[in-house]
Structure formats: structure tokens, C-alpha cells
Scaffold this active site. Structure first.
Site, mmCIF file in Angstrom:
data_model
loop_
_atom_site.group_PDB
_atom_site.id
_atom_site.type_symbol
_atom_site.label_atom_id
_atom_site.label_comp_id
_atom_site.label_asym_id
_atom_site.label_seq_id
_atom_site.Cartn_x
_atom_site.Cartn_y
_atom_site.Cartn_z
ATOM 1 N N ARG A 1 -16.616 22.501 132.427
ATOM 2 C CA ARG A 1 -17.322 21.600 131.514
ATOM 3 C C ARG A 1 -16.438 21.081 130.384
ATOM 4 O O ARG A 1 -16.697 20.016 129.835
ATOM 5 C CB ARG A 1 -18.593 22.255 130.996
ATOM 6 C CG ARG A 1 -19.652 22.375 132.083
ATOM 7 C CD ARG A 1 -20.897 23.103 131.572
ATOM 8 N NE ARG A 1 -21.878 23.250 132.620
ATOM 9 C CZ ARG A 1 -21.925 24.274 133.467
ATOM 10 N NH1 ARG A 1 -21.029 25.238 133.377
ATOM 11 N NH2 ARG A 1 -22.855 24.337 134.381
ATOM 12 N N GLU B 1 -17.690 39.885 131.899
ATOM 13 C CA GLU B 1 -18.685 40.925 131.677
ATOM 14 C C GLU B 1 -18.608 41.998 132.755
ATOM 15 O O GLU B 1 -18.699 43.185 132.484
ATOM 16 C CB GLU B 1 -20.077 40.285 131.652
ATOM 17 C CG GLU B 1 -21.151 41.223 131.167
ATOM 18 C CD GLU B 1 -22.486 40.525 131.034
ATOM 19 O OE1 GLU B 1 -23.490 41.241 130.902
ATOM 20 O OE2 GLU B 1 -22.528 39.280 131.065
#
Length: 182
Positions: A71, A108
Site C-alpha cells: 500500500r 507477530e
């Protein structure tokens, strides 16, 4: 910078059009998606104006704009074009041809790799790194590492949205400018 009240109105309008998707990509996550803004030409023009207003305040002026896969590729060229400086992509491993510098960073649940073409940043070049979102700071921190590996100087990181509760800016070794904070 343009009129601060006008700029705030534009930021609010952009924020109001960022779609939210609960439980995506996994339960408990609220995904904020900038793609909805790109479905409206008026909002894209506002977004461009807002990004440029923030980027032009960075001193000393930047000489290169880096966009992070994927993005950041939508946002960084607006700024680079306006500033008349190069746009440089930072991509996921294996997506760039030629000699690349690479860095691993923590996710994560696991690890990822990012790359930049070795010839894309000049020694001492002042760089702005751009992405849509700052969450945990892994990809922004990795992009900073890559720019520094090539001898560039990261003047700032500019993100459209920041998830403040995740404290991702603590993992970014430079000034972070976020336009919308959640």
C-alpha cells in the site's frame, strides 16, 4: 502547509471513508482498509493533498521517497512526483531484480524479509519512508534498516494511519508522522 482547518476537514473526510472489517484477517482484529478511499476520485485528490502537505514540512527537504510493499506503493509516488525526487520501492523478498539488500524482521507470529535494490539509494541521501499503516512497526523499522544499510539518511516515516495502542513507533528508529491515529 495549507490552511490547518481545511487540512483537518480533509483528514476527517478521509478517515470517515476508511472501511473497517472486524475479525479480519483473524478473530479479534479490526482491519482498517485504505482501498475504500481509492474508490472516490475526490477523496484520492484530498489524500494526495494531505500527504504532500505533511511531506513538504520535513526539513531538510527529502531527496528520495521510499514506499513499502504494497500500500505504500499507492501513496509514496504522489509525494515523490510533487517533490520531483525519485520513488524507490521496498518489497517482499524475491520481488526485485538485480542486486538487493535484504533484512529480516519479526512479525507477530514468525519472521518476514524485505529487500531494496542496492543502487536505489545514494550515500547521504535524505529519505522519507511512506506506508499506509503503522501497527507493530516491524515493516517500517525494517525499511529504515535497509535505507541505512545503503548509506541513506531517514529523515522521517510518514503513515496515513497509526494504531497507537500497539506502540509500533517504539520499533521505528526515527521520527514518525501519522496523519490519522486510532
Amino acid at each position: 502547509m495549507s490552511n490547518p482547518l481545511d487540512l483537518e476537514k480533509k483528514i476527517r473526510k478521509i478517515r470517515d471513508h476508511v472501511n473497517e472489517y472486524p475479525d479480519f484477517p483473524k478473530p479479534g482484529v479490526l482491519f482498517r482498509d485504505v482501498f475504500s478511499v481509492f474508490q472516490n476520485a475526490e477523496l484520492v485528490a484530498m489524500l494526495r493533498e494531505v500527504l504532500i502537505a505533511f511531506a513538504t514540512q520535513i526539513q531538510p527537504p527529502v531527496e528520495c521517497v521510499v514506499g513499502i510493499d504494497a500500500r505504500g506503493f499507492l501513496l509514496a509516488p504522489f509525494i515523490a512526483l510533487e517533490l520531483e525526487v525519485p520513488f524507490v520501492p521496498v518489497r517482499k523478498k524475491g520481488k526485485l531484480p538485480g542486486k538487493v539488500a535484504s533484512v529480516s524482521y519479526a512479525l507477530e507470529y514468525g519472521e518476514a524479509n524485505m529487500e531494496i535494490q542496492e543502487s536505489s539509494i545514494k550515500e547521504g541521501q535524505r529519505v522519507l519512508i511512506v506506508d499506509d499503516l503503522l501497527a507493530t512497526g516491524g515493516s517500517l523499522g525494517a525499511a529504515c534498516t535497509l535505507v541505512k544499510k545503503l548509506g541513506g539518511v531517514v529523515e522521517a516515516c510518514l503513515v496515513l494511519m497509526e494504531l497507537s495502542e500497539l506502540k509500533g513507533r517504539l520499533n521505528v528508529p526515527t521520527n514518525v508522522i501519522s496523519i490519522i491515529k486510532y
